[in-house]
Write a protein that holds these residues in place. Sequence first.
Motif, PDB file in Angstrom:
ATOM      1  N   HIS A  62       4.315   3.447   2.696  1.00 37.19           N
ATOM      2  CA  HIS A  62       4.491   3.045   4.091  1.00 37.19           C
ATOM      3  C   HIS A  62       3.151   3.124   4.800  1.00 37.19           C
ATOM      4  O   HIS A  62       2.263   3.897   4.431  1.00 37.19           O
ATOM      5  CB  HIS A  62       5.543   3.908   4.806  1.00 37.19           C
ATOM      6  N   ASN A  63       3.008   2.277   5.815  1.00 36.42           N
ATOM      7  CA  ASN A  63       1.828   2.236   6.680  1.00 36.42           C
ATOM      8  C   ASN A  63       0.513   2.254   5.902  1.00 36.42           C
ATOM      9  O   ASN A  63      -0.369   3.096   6.134  1.00 36.42           O
ATOM     10  CB  ASN A  63       1.886   3.377   7.701  1.00 36.42           C
ATOM     11  N   MET A  64       0.413   1.315   4.994  1.00 38.43           N
ATOM     12  CA  MET A  64      -0.822   1.110   4.245  1.00 38.43           C
ATOM     13  C   MET A  64      -0.898  -0.354   3.837  1.00 38.43           C
ATOM     14  O   MET A  64       0.116  -0.979   3.532  1.00 38.43           O
ATOM     15  CB  MET A  64      -0.863   2.002   3.002  1.00 38.43           C
ATOM     16  N   GLU A  65      -2.109  -0.908   3.874  1.00 42.24           N
ATOM     17  CA  GLU A  65      -2.355  -2.250   3.358  1.00 42.24           C
ATOM     18  C   GLU A  65      -2.860  -2.087   1.928  1.00 42.24           C
ATOM     19  O   GLU A  65      -3.893  -1.437   1.696  1.00 42.24           O
ATOM     20  CB  GLU A  65      -3.391  -2.977   4.209  1.00 42.24           C
ATOM     21  N   ILE A  66      -2.137  -2.647   0.960  1.00 43.54           N
ATOM     22  CA  ILE A  66      -2.420  -2.421  -0.456  1.00 43.54           C
ATOM     23  C   ILE A  66      -2.843  -3.739  -1.101  1.00 43.54           C
ATOM     24  O   ILE A  66      -2.122  -4.743  -1.016  1.00 43.54           O
ATOM     25  CB  ILE A  66      -1.194  -1.816  -1.160  1.00 43.54           C
ATOM     26  N   GLY A  98       3.792  -1.168   5.724  1.00 41.81           N
ATOM     27  CA  GLY A  98       4.385  -1.068   7.049  1.00 41.81           C
ATOM     28  C   GLY A  98       5.444   0.005   7.176  1.00 41.81           C
ATOM     29  O   GLY A  98       5.231   1.165   6.818  1.00 41.81           O
ATOM     30  N   SER A  99       6.619  -0.380   7.659  1.00 44.71           N
ATOM     31  CA  SER A  99       7.694   0.577   7.924  1.00 44.71           C
ATOM     32  C   SER A  99       8.326   1.126   6.654  1.00 44.71           C
ATOM     33  O   SER A  99       9.129   2.063   6.715  1.00 44.71           O
ATOM     34  CB  SER A  99       8.768  -0.083   8.796  1.00 44.71           C
ATOM     35  N   GLY A 100       7.965   0.577   5.500  1.00 40.73           N
ATOM     36  CA  GLY A 100       8.427   1.139   4.235  1.00 40.73           C
ATOM     37  C   GLY A 100       8.791   0.084   3.208  1.00 40.73           C
ATOM     38  O   GLY A 100       9.477  -0.890   3.527  1.00 40.73           O
ATOM     39  N   ILE A 101       8.303   0.281   2.000  1.00 41.42           N
ATOM     40  CA  ILE A 101       8.603  -0.633   0.903  1.00 41.42           C
ATOM     41  C   ILE A 101       8.602   0.162  -0.397  1.00 41.42           C
ATOM     42  O   ILE A 101       7.885   1.163  -0.528  1.00 41.42           O
ATOM     43  CB  ILE A 101       7.571  -1.786   0.840  1.00 41.42           C
ATOM     44  N   THR A 102       9.417  -0.270  -1.326  1.00 42.15           N
ATOM     45  CA  THR A 102       9.417   0.301  -2.672  1.00 42.15           C
ATOM     46  C   THR A 102       9.024  -0.793  -3.644  1.00 42.15           C
ATOM     47  O   THR A 102       9.488  -1.931  -3.529  1.00 42.15           O
ATOM     48  CB  THR A 102      10.817   0.839  -3.040  1.00 42.15           C
ATOM     49  N   HIS A 103       8.138  -0.464  -4.600  1.00 42.12           N
ATOM     50  CA  HIS A 103       7.742  -1.483  -5.572  1.00 42.12           C
ATOM     51  C   HIS A 103       7.392  -0.840  -6.903  1.00 42.12           C
ATOM     52  O   HIS A 103       7.228   0.382  -7.010  1.00 42.12           O
ATOM     53  CB  HIS A 103       6.566  -2.315  -5.048  1.00 42.12           C
ATOM     54  N   SER A 104       7.327  -1.681  -7.923  1.00 43.19           N
ATOM     55  CA  SER A 104       6.894  -1.256  -9.256  1.00 43.19           C
ATOM     56  C   SER A 104       5.857  -2.245  -9.752  1.00 43.19           C
ATOM     57  O   SER A 104       5.815  -3.403  -9.321  1.00 43.19           O
ATOM     58  CB  SER A 104       8.083  -1.204 -10.232  1.00 43.19           C
ATOM     59  N   GLU A 125      -2.196  -1.032  12.812  1.00 39.57           N
ATOM     60  CA  GLU A 125      -0.899  -1.033  13.490  1.00 39.57           C
ATOM     61  C   GLU A 125       0.125  -0.397  12.566  1.00 39.57           C
ATOM     62  O   GLU A 125       0.177  -0.719  11.377  1.00 39.57           O
ATOM     63  CB  GLU A 125      -0.493  -2.471  13.832  1.00 39.57           C
ATOM     64  N   SER A 126       0.931   0.511  13.106  1.00 36.52           N
ATOM     65  CA  SER A 126       1.913   1.223  12.297  1.00 36.52           C
ATOM     66  C   SER A 126       3.281   0.550  12.335  1.00 36.52           C
ATOM     67  O   SER A 126       3.632  -0.128  13.302  1.00 36.52           O
ATOM     68  CB  SER A 126       2.049   2.680  12.783  1.00 36.52           C
ATOM     69  N   ASN A 127       4.015   0.754  11.258  1.00 41.43           N
ATOM     70  CA  ASN A 127       5.421   0.354  11.165  1.00 41.43           C
ATOM     71  C   ASN A 127       5.640  -1.136  11.355  1.00 41.43           C
ATOM     72  O   ASN A 127       6.663  -1.571  11.900  1.00 41.43           O
ATOM     73  CB  ASN A 127       6.274   1.148  12.166  1.00 41.43           C
ATOM     74  N   VAL A 128       4.697  -1.944  10.885  1.00 37.47           N
ATOM     75  CA  VAL A 128       4.904  -3.388  10.886  1.00 37.47           C
ATOM     76  C   VAL A 128       5.959  -3.749   9.847  1.00 37.47           C
ATOM     77  O   VAL A 128       6.292  -2.951   8.963  1.00 37.47           O
ATOM     78  CB  VAL A 128       3.586  -4.143  10.582  1.00 37.47           C
ATOM     79  N   ALA A 129       6.505  -4.951   9.954  1.00 37.22           N
ATOM     80  CA  ALA A 129       7.460  -5.417   8.959  1.00 37.22           C
ATOM     81  C   ALA A 129       6.765  -5.532   7.600  1.00 37.22           C
ATOM     82  O   ALA A 129       5.676  -6.115   7.509  1.00 37.22           O
ATOM     83  CB  ALA A 129       8.038  -6.764   9.366  1.00 37.22           C
ATOM     84  N   PRO A 130       7.348  -4.991   6.542  1.00 34.99           N
ATOM     85  CA  PRO A 130       6.730  -5.109   5.214  1.00 34.99           C
ATOM     86  C   PRO A 130       6.535  -6.578   4.840  1.00 34.99           C
ATOM     87  O   PRO A 130       7.324  -7.446   5.224  1.00 34.99           O
ATOM     88  CB  PRO A 130       7.744  -4.421   4.299  1.00 34.99           C
ATOM     89  N   ARG A 131       5.475  -6.825   4.071  1.00 35.56           N
ATOM     90  CA  ARG A 131       5.097  -8.203   3.758  1.00 35.56           C
ATOM     91  C   ARG A 131       4.406  -8.249   2.400  1.00 35.56           C
ATOM     92  O   ARG A 131       3.683  -7.331   2.021  1.00 35.56           O
ATOM     93  CB  ARG A 131       4.155  -8.729   4.846  1.00 35.56           C
ATOM     94  N   TYR A 132       4.630  -9.328   1.674  1.00 35.50           N
ATOM     95  CA  TYR A 132       3.992  -9.520   0.362  1.00 35.50           C
ATOM     96  C   TYR A 132       3.381 -10.916   0.307  1.00 35.50           C
ATOM     97  O   TYR A 132       3.979 -11.886   0.770  1.00 35.50           O
ATOM     98  CB  TYR A 132       5.021  -9.380  -0.768  1.00 35.50           C
ATOM     99  N   ASP A 133       2.184 -10.997  -0.271  1.00 37.42           N
ATOM    100  CA  ASP A 133       1.561 -12.306  -0.444  1.00 37.42           C
ATOM    101  C   ASP A 133       0.586 -12.237  -1.610  1.00 37.42           C
ATOM    102  O   ASP A 133       0.052 -11.169  -1.939  1.00 37.42           O
ATOM    103  CB  ASP A 133       0.826 -12.721   0.824  1.00 37.42           C
ATOM    104  N   TRP A 160      -4.459 -12.294   4.329  1.00 36.74           N
ATOM    105  CA  TRP A 160      -4.780 -11.524   5.525  1.00 36.74           C
ATOM    106  C   TRP A 160      -4.088 -10.173   5.477  1.00 36.74           C
ATOM    107  O   TRP A 160      -3.126  -9.970   4.743  1.00 36.74           O
ATOM    108  CB  TRP A 160      -4.394 -12.276   6.796  1.00 36.74           C
ATOM    109  N   LEU A 161      -4.629  -9.254   6.270  1.00 37.27           N
ATOM    110  CA  LEU A 161      -4.003  -7.938   6.379  1.00 37.27           C
ATOM    111  C   LEU A 161      -4.162  -7.393   7.797  1.00 37.27           C
ATOM    112  O   LEU A 161      -4.865  -7.956   8.631  1.00 37.27           O
ATOM    113  CB  LEU A 161      -4.564  -6.959   5.324  1.00 37.27           C
ATOM    114  N   HIS A 162      -3.477  -6.272   8.050  1.00 37.01           N
ATOM    115  CA  HIS A 162      -3.444  -5.668   9.383  1.00 37.01           C
ATOM    116  C   HIS A 162      -4.619  -4.704   9.560  1.00 37.01           C
ATOM    117  O   HIS A 162      -4.442  -3.484   9.662  1.00 37.01           O
ATOM    118  CB  HIS A 162      -2.122  -4.935   9.601  1.00 37.01           C
ATOM    119  N   GLN A 163      -5.815  -5.262   9.602  1.00 32.40           N
ATOM    120  CA  GLN A 163      -7.017  -4.463   9.848  1.00 32.40           C
ATOM    121  C   GLN A 163      -8.198  -5.409   9.995  1.00 32.40           C
ATOM    122  O   GLN A 163      -8.168  -6.532   9.474  1.00 32.40           O
ATOM    123  CB  GLN A 163      -7.265  -3.471   8.713  1.00 32.40           C
ATOM    124  N   ASP A 164      -9.223  -4.945  10.691  1.00 29.13           N
ATOM    125  CA  ASP A 164     -10.465  -5.710  10.740  1.00 29.13           C
ATOM    126  C   ASP A 164     -11.172  -5.505   9.410  1.00 29.13           C
ATOM    127  O   ASP A 164     -11.981  -4.581   9.246  1.00 29.13           O
ATOM    128  CB  ASP A 164     -11.343  -5.247  11.902  1.00 29.13           C
TER     129      ASP A 164
END
Length: 237
Positions: A62-66, A98-104, A125-133, A160-164
Amino acid sequence: MANYVFHAAASRGHADHGWLRSKHTFSFANYYDPERMNFGTLRVLNDDQVAAGMGFGAHPHHNMEIISIPLLGDLEHKDSMGNVEVIRHGDVQVMSAGSGITHSEYNKNKDQEVRFLQIWVTPNESNVAPRYDQLTLDAKDRFNKIQQVISPSPNDEGLWLHQDAWFSLAHFEAGQEQVYSFKGTDTGLYVFNLSGTIEVDGKTVSDRDGLGITDTQQVRIKATSDAEFLLMEVAMA
């Protein structure tokens, strides 16, 4: 005057779990160094090797751009949003937890290891809607050029991601030289060399070395051999 921090490849943390061998540029899991926590909002830079058919089981973020960048082989991704994708050498993947995702993540191949970079950037920005691209790149666009692959804007080149943050890849022939101009304000540049040898403002950066640069607006990069490298310009706060 520009400031530099150099991280030699051999100075990185190391983990060997049999099926997974990983080198950590910054503190991660059981590797802790208070002097190596991050470079601005660049929090994790892991150089991972996963054995054939093995991988990371389902786990939360959660709350990380990966960001994942395969260097060899194919990596299969599955997540709680229903995405089932394979990322290959030449692809780039971005996941906003963002607000939480589970992945493998698993090595798709049964006959060879997969090597990839796992990179985490702290979001603005915290707790954004999870997103994959993900995006398949054209290697010709980085031959003797700097190819932007990630930016803060969905309307800019690449993902793109949620950060400069602006990520770029390059493959320079020996002797190729170019100036990288910073795209943001209050940002720093972390250069991670993938292969060969380059000089960044005259400082030698070899295979898997990292160099962080702050308090400047441009750097000069010259390949002293055939070289591939990753540029990560990130907000410093």
